[in-house]
Design a protein around this motif. Structure first.
Motif, PDB file in Angstrom:
ATOM      1  N   GLY A 195       0.900  -1.065  -0.007  1.00 28.85           N
ATOM      2  CA  GLY A 195       0.085   0.140   0.058  1.00 28.85           C
ATOM      3  C   GLY A 195       0.890   1.045  -0.081  1.00 28.85           C
ATOM      4  O   GLY A 195       1.703   1.384  -0.616  1.00 28.85           O
ATOM      5  N   GLY A 196       0.553   2.369   0.908  1.00 31.54           N
ATOM      6  CA  GLY A 196       1.182   3.210   0.816  1.00 31.54           C
ATOM      7  C   GLY A 196       1.167   4.248   2.037  1.00 31.54           C
ATOM      8  O   GLY A 196       0.372   3.949   3.076  1.00 31.54           O
ATOM      9  N   ILE A 197       1.460   5.502   2.036  1.00 25.78           N
ATOM     10  CA  ILE A 197       1.496   6.625   3.071  1.00 25.78           C
ATOM     11  C   ILE A 197       0.918   7.644   2.410  1.00 25.78           C
ATOM     12  O   ILE A 197       1.377   8.107   1.293  1.00 25.78           O
ATOM     13  N   ILE A 198       0.032   8.196   3.188  1.00 30.86           N
ATOM     14  CA  ILE A 198      -0.472   9.717   2.589  1.00 30.86           C
ATOM     15  C   ILE A 198      -0.187  10.543   3.863  1.00 30.86           C
ATOM     16  O   ILE A 198       0.284  10.420   4.992  1.00 30.86           O
ATOM     17  N   GLY A 199      -0.014  11.899   3.231  1.00 27.91           N
ATOM     18  CA  GLY A 199       0.613  13.091   4.151  1.00 27.91           C
ATOM     19  C   GLY A 199       1.957  13.232   4.115  1.00 27.91           C
ATOM     20  O   GLY A 199       2.681  13.984   4.830  1.00 27.91           O
ATOM     21  N   LEU A 200       2.608  12.910   2.966  1.00 25.93           N
ATOM     22  CA  LEU A 200       4.055  13.192   2.687  1.00 25.93           C
ATOM     23  C   LEU A 200       4.305  14.387   1.838  1.00 25.93           C
ATOM     24  O   LEU A 200       5.318  14.516   1.524  1.00 25.93           O
ATOM     25  N   GLY A 201       3.219  15.038   1.835  1.00 23.48           N
ATOM     26  CA  GLY A 201       3.246  16.367   0.835  1.00 23.48           C
ATOM     27  C   GLY A 201       2.794  16.364  -0.367  1.00 23.48           C
ATOM     28  O   GLY A 201       3.104  17.174  -1.087  1.00 23.48           O
ATOM     29  N   GLU A 202       2.420  14.989  -0.682  1.00 24.75           N
ATOM     30  CA  GLU A 202       1.946  14.641  -2.099  1.00 24.75           C
ATOM     31  C   GLU A 202       0.496  15.480  -2.171  1.00 24.75           C
ATOM     32  O   GLU A 202      -0.064  15.928  -1.489  1.00 24.75           O
ATOM     33  N   LYS A 203       0.173  15.542  -3.585  1.00 19.65           N
ATOM     34  CA  LYS A 203      -1.222  16.130  -4.095  1.00 19.65           C
ATOM     35  C   LYS A 203      -2.140  14.824  -4.258  1.00 19.65           C
ATOM     36  O   LYS A 203      -1.676  13.586  -4.323  1.00 19.65           O
ATOM     37  N   HIS A 204      -3.425  15.142  -4.237  1.00 20.39           N
ATOM     38  CA  HIS A 204      -4.485  13.865  -4.255  1.00 20.39           C
ATOM     39  C   HIS A 204      -4.152  13.184  -5.492  1.00 20.39           C
ATOM     40  O   HIS A 204      -4.399  11.943  -5.524  1.00 20.39           O
ATOM     41  N   ILE A 205      -3.707  13.690  -6.579  1.00 23.55           N
ATOM     42  CA  ILE A 205      -3.747  12.948  -7.897  1.00 23.55           C
ATOM     43  C   ILE A 205      -2.165  11.981  -7.737  1.00 23.55           C
ATOM     44  O   ILE A 205      -2.502  10.879  -8.316  1.00 23.55           O
ATOM     45  N   ASP A 206      -1.733  12.219  -6.533  1.00 19.92           N
ATOM     46  CA  ASP A 206      -0.284  11.360  -6.401  1.00 19.92           C
ATOM     47  C   ASP A 206      -1.089   9.994  -5.534  1.00 19.92           C
ATOM     48  O   ASP A 206      -0.590   8.960  -5.798  1.00 19.92           O
ATOM     49  N   ARG A 207      -1.995  10.272  -4.872  1.00 17.62           N
ATOM     50  CA  ARG A 207      -2.703   9.279  -4.046  1.00 17.62           C
ATOM     51  C   ARG A 207      -3.413   8.418  -5.022  1.00 17.62           C
ATOM     52  O   ARG A 207      -3.484   7.112  -4.813  1.00 17.62           O
ATOM     53  N   ILE A 208      -4.090   9.015  -6.153  1.00 21.53           N
ATOM     54  CA  ILE A 208      -4.858   8.235  -6.919  1.00 21.53           C
ATOM     55  C   ILE A 208      -3.819   7.457  -7.983  1.00 21.53           C
ATOM     56  O   ILE A 208      -4.287   6.355  -8.333  1.00 21.53           O
ATOM     57  N   SER A 209      -2.743   7.923  -8.525  1.00 21.51           N
ATOM     58  CA  SER A 209      -1.807   7.191  -9.165  1.00 21.51           C
ATOM     59  C   SER A 209      -1.367   5.997  -8.582  1.00 21.51           C
ATOM     60  O   SER A 209      -1.070   5.148  -9.109  1.00 21.51           O
ATOM     61  N   MET A 210      -0.966   6.270  -7.088  1.00 18.58           N
ATOM     62  CA  MET A 210      -0.518   5.053  -6.324  1.00 18.58           C
ATOM     63  C   MET A 210      -1.614   3.903  -6.388  1.00 18.58           C
ATOM     64  O   MET A 210      -1.289   2.867  -6.580  1.00 18.58           O
ATOM     65  N   LEU A 211      -2.849   4.388  -6.142  1.00 23.48           N
ATOM     66  CA  LEU A 211      -3.934   3.274  -6.037  1.00 23.48           C
ATOM     67  C   LEU A 211      -4.154   2.720  -7.619  1.00 23.48           C
ATOM     68  O   LEU A 211      -4.302   1.467  -7.570  1.00 23.48           O
ATOM     69  N   LEU A 212      -3.885   3.310  -8.622  1.00 22.45           N
ATOM     70  CA  LEU A 212      -3.891   2.772 -10.100  1.00 22.45           C
ATOM     71  C   LEU A 212      -2.776   2.058 -10.114  1.00 22.45           C
ATOM     72  O   LEU A 212      -3.202   0.742 -10.738  1.00 22.45           O
ATOM     73  N   THR A 213      -1.568   2.183  -9.736  1.00 19.58           N
ATOM     74  CA  THR A 213      -0.480   1.249  -9.848  1.00 19.58           C
ATOM     75  C   THR A 213      -0.914  -0.157  -9.047  1.00 19.58           C
ATOM     76  O   THR A 213      -0.696  -1.152  -9.587  1.00 19.58           O
TER      77      THR A 213
END
Length: 331
Positions: A195-213
């Protein structure tokens, strides 16, 4: 929203973006519906995570207090004795855990005596009837096969963040290194926890991109941990703000909808959540937590077993009872 029990591996970023950005109540309703189609909604898998080797890691992951280059209060601890680890595993089982995870702060697995000791630990925990999980850094296909033969059920190797944002968080390895290790785990017949970590300074689109992978892998990870950044003093990210609960809920709900068969783990960050906030995460489709007698998740604070069992009682939840399975089957 999915109407039938059919897995998809052809999600697009646009589809996931649309799901993620729905009004939160509609999103949670959809996720809860999917959750009930695929899982027993009142059961939560209780997992215990033990740091068997702590600190001194040569990596520069910006969020991690175990990186040797950062000045934190975390004490370096050599690899624990095998009998100590087995005793912790037995105590975890007695407390209701069905999965026992062992973590070592290594960049990669090396073929040496320490790895031989890890193999012995895996064998010992497997003999207790627990699902055995390890997170040891990068490993080769041959090393993964050794772990599988010892009885390893799952291997954790988080993506951490999106491929696009990855270099902002870590420079000592590449995103492709993560994918390669996951592929090696798959080839060895071990289930994947990623999975991953949120709150690293990323944007929402980065979270979506990680889920896409994750959701477009040939086979979805059997376990998908969703972590909120644990802000460790002395790391580059120590001053970032606390992750908002609705961001966690959105991530969990979206993961549940696009990877419906996976166990979605409410992982790091629970110590800063109220019982009500955790309840929203369970409603959104989370069906696993980490707990333990040390009240830590690796090296950061975490609710203890007694507190978690009280929460389960209040919410009408119960620990998931897992039947003994071989290491090459799916959850």
């Amino acid at each position: 929203m999915q109407k039938t029990k059919k897995l998809r591996n052809d999600w697009t970023k646009e589809e996931i973006n649309t799901i993620y950005h729905q009004p939160v109540l509609e999103l949670v309703y959809q996720a809860a519906t999917v959750h009930r189609q695929w899982h027993k909604h009142s059961e939560i898998q209780v997992c215990t995570l033990l740091s068997v080797k702590t600190g001194g890691c040569p990596e520069d992951c910006s969020y991690c207090g175990q990186a040797a280059r950062y000045h934190t209060d975390i004490k370096v601890q050599a690899l624990l004795p095998t009998e100590t680890v087995i005793a912790h595993a037995q105590k975890a089982k007695d407390g209701g855990s069905s999965r026992f995870c062992m973590a070592a702060a290594w960049r990669e697995v090396r073929d040496n005596r320490d790895f031989d000791r890890i193999i012995d630990m895996v064998k010992g925990v497997n003999e207790l009837g627990l699902e055995v999980c390890c997170t040891l850094g990068m490993l080769t296909e041959e090393q993964a096969l050794r772990l599988q033969e010892a009885g390893l059920y799952a291997y954790n190797h988080n993506l951490d963040t999106s491929e696009e944002y990855y270099d902002e968080i870590i420079s000592t390895r590449k995103f492709d290194n993560r994918i390669n290790t996951i592929n090696n785990v798959r080839k060895a017949g071990i289930t994947v926890c990623s999975g991953g970590i949120i709150g690293l300074g990323e944007k929402h689109i980065d979270r979506i991109s990680m889920l896409l992978t994750l959701a477009t892998m040939p086979k979805h990870p059997e376990s998908v941990p969703v972590n909120a950044l644990a802000r460790v003093k002395g790391t580059p990210l120590e001053d970032l703000p606390k992750v908002a609960i609705w961001d966690m809920v959105r991530m969990i709900a979206t993961a549940r909808i696009i990877m419906p068969a996976s166990v979605v783990r409410l992982s790091a960050g629970r110590i800063e959540m109220t019982e009500e906030e955790q309840a929203w995460c369970f409603m959104a489709g989370a069906n696993s937590i980490f707990t333990g007698e040390r009240e830590t998740l690796l090296v950061t604070p975490n609710p203890g077993l007694t507190e978690d069992m009280e929460m389960f009682n209040n919410l009408g939840l119960k620990p998931m009872i897992k039947e003994r399975q071989s290491s090459c089957t799916t959850i």
